[in-house]
Design an enzyme around this catalytic site. Structure first.
Site, PDB file in Angstrom:
ATOM      1  N   PRO A  62       2.287 -21.977  38.656  1.00 47.06           N
ATOM      2  CA  PRO A  62       2.386 -20.818  37.765  1.00 47.06           C
ATOM      3  C   PRO A  62       3.657 -20.013  38.065  1.00 47.06           C
ATOM      4  CG  PRO A  62       0.215 -20.946  38.775  1.00 47.06           C
ATOM      5  CD  PRO A  62       1.071 -21.951  39.468  1.00 47.06           C
ATOM      6  N   GLU A  63       4.354 -19.624  37.011  1.00 44.17           N
ATOM      7  CA  GLU A  63       5.582 -18.846  37.162  1.00 44.17           C
ATOM      8  C   GLU A  63       5.353 -17.475  36.517  1.00 44.17           C
ATOM      9  OE1 GLU A  63       8.959 -21.272  35.907  1.00 44.17           O
ATOM     10  OE2 GLU A  63       7.854 -23.083  36.411  1.00 44.17           O
TER      11      GLU A  63
END
Ligand SMILES: [Zn+2]
Length: 271
Positions: free
Chosen positions: A2-3
């Site tokens: 996840p960014e």
């Protein structure tokens, strides 16, 4: 992993539901990725009032009313998902948090076990957060462009992955922003013109905010706090599309490795 758009999506959902609530109890199912360890961790947060939950870089930050905070990094496969009171724990669940009212439970799970949670005191929180570069959605494009100037021999993709350069950009959005800016991931920073850097900075801001609107990208196993997938996957231009046609020119997307990370680009459009 996840960014920015994915972690921001989760932070907003957690904040909406948990702001002002009290951490009633914590059931630690597996120890080893929390600080302090075991019952010390449980004691450190039980009874604390949640002031707000937000994000810095790829970190989720739970702010408690006594000034302490819980940092959570999802790394590859970490998840925070709300479940109902009849929930039966799964084998990758690490902890179950319950809150004052509404019988709402939050499960922290992690298949690959790289993620962590950590309780920090105010000075440590300040120190940890100061290590990151500027937040791309809260910064001017020019400020971001100025961050990708040096060292001159560093590849632009490697620079974008460095959280001290710009916070919150990871493998997916680095590849996507570079394709949009028509720059090859292998370009050395010293070869970029001021115009190239500004164009890239603008595309970073654009791709992150477009993805955030779609609730992020579920390229691997990302889900948000409701257990829903992000919808940006269909909009990706290069990431995870090795051998598929470039949406702009039809050339097959190439995959190479930079700094041990799979890197995708169009050999025709990106120079
Ligand atoms: Zn192309």
């Amino acid at each position: 992993m996840p960014e920015l758009p994915e972690v921001e999506t989760i932070a907003r959902q957690l904040d909406k539901k948990l702001r002002g609530r009290t951490m009633r109890s914590v059931k630690l199912l597996q120890t080893g990725r929390e600080t302090p360890r075991g019952s010390k961790f449980v004691k450190a947060i039980e009874g604390k009032k949640i002031e707000s939950i937000n994000r810095r870089a790829k970190l989720l930050i739970w702010h408690f009313s006594d000034g302490t905070a819980m940092l959570a990094h999802l790394k590859m496969t970490g998840r925070f998902v709300f479940v109902d009171k009849n929930y039966k724990p799964g084998k990758h669940d690490r902890a179950i948090f319950s809150f004052g009212v509404g019988r709402c439970l939050l499960v922290w799970s992690d298949v690959r076990k790289f993620g962590f949670v950590k309780i920090v005191k105010p000075p440590d929180l300040k120190r940890v957060l100061s290590r990151y570069g500027p937040e791309p959605l809260e910064s001017q494009a020019q400020e971001l462009a100025d961050r990708i100037k040096s060292p001159k021999t560093r590849m632009v993709k490697a620079a974008l992955l460095n959280q001290e350069v710009i916070a919150g950009v990871g493998n997916i959005y680095a590849d996507e922003a570079l394709h949009r800016a028509k720059l090859r991931p292998t370009r050395r920073l010293g070869t970029l013109s001021a115009y190239d850097r500004l164009r890239l900075a603008k595309e970073i801001k654009k791709v992150l905010s477009e993805s955030l609107k779609q609730g992020g990208t579920s390229a691997n196993d990302y889900v948000d706090a409701s257990g829903e997938k992000g919808k940006f996957l269909d909009f990706l231009r290069v990431y995870g599309r090795k051998g598929e046609k470039c949406r702009d020119c039809g050339t097959a997307i190439k995959r190479i490795t930079i700094g041990q990370r799979g890197t995708h680009y169009c050999p025709q459009c990106q120079h």
